[in-house]
Design an enzyme around this catalytic site. Sequence first.
Site: not given
Ligand code: 3PG
Length: 218
Positions: A47, A51, A75, A135
């Site tokens: 994924e 960002r 995101t 999710k």
């Molecule tokens: C995110 O979108 O930042 C993910 O959920 C990752 O989460 P994590 O850094 O706690 O694994």
Amino acid sequence: MTIEARQQKAESLLRAAGILPVVTVHTLDEARKVSAALLKGGLPAIELTLRTPVAMEALAMLKQELPDIVIGAGTVLSTDQIEQSIAAGADFLVTPGTPAALAEALAAAPIPVVPGAATPTELLSLMAHGFRVCKLFPASAVGGLAMLKGLAGPLSDLKICPTGGITEDNAADYLSQPNVVCIGGSWMVPKAWLDAGDWDKVTESSAKAAAIVRKVRG
Ligand code: 3PG
């Protein structure tokens, strides 16, 4: 393709992945190197979060240069980002949370999507739009394993990808839940390793993650 077919495809993609590294990159070079390191460790699906300013260009570049990698745009917050991600070649889309307007746009998107939610009510709203692969975010903060076990009864048709706060130590416990199709996390790709160019550590951690998938899934 109907939404049922696209959700079926989302389930297949996530089930095949088992563990989905959540990757945030700041340069194209970093995108190339971290993806190659993950692939080398045995994780062929990622994924890629939208960002950073370079994220969309990185997505398009990776799809061109490493066609074997399955890439979800993560995101995703707007209809513009849905369109741009599809144009860049995203294999699927992921959202951290899904307000009604975004859910409608995702339900109409021509590729598989994994919409995010944090509560039973939000998940039920997504199911009303036709989603059954979602999710759970931020998973550990909203109850972690206890939340997943609690959801399994009333929302028994739902397949969940918990993400947020999962670590190498508890990944197997999350992945073992019957309603969990895949788990997401950034523990294989922490910013410090990317900043330092520690690609061997990424490969080592992703190899451990791939071994967890094999052990849990057989
Ligand atoms: C995110 O979108 O930042 C993910 O959920 C990752 O989460 P994590 O850094 O706690 O694994």
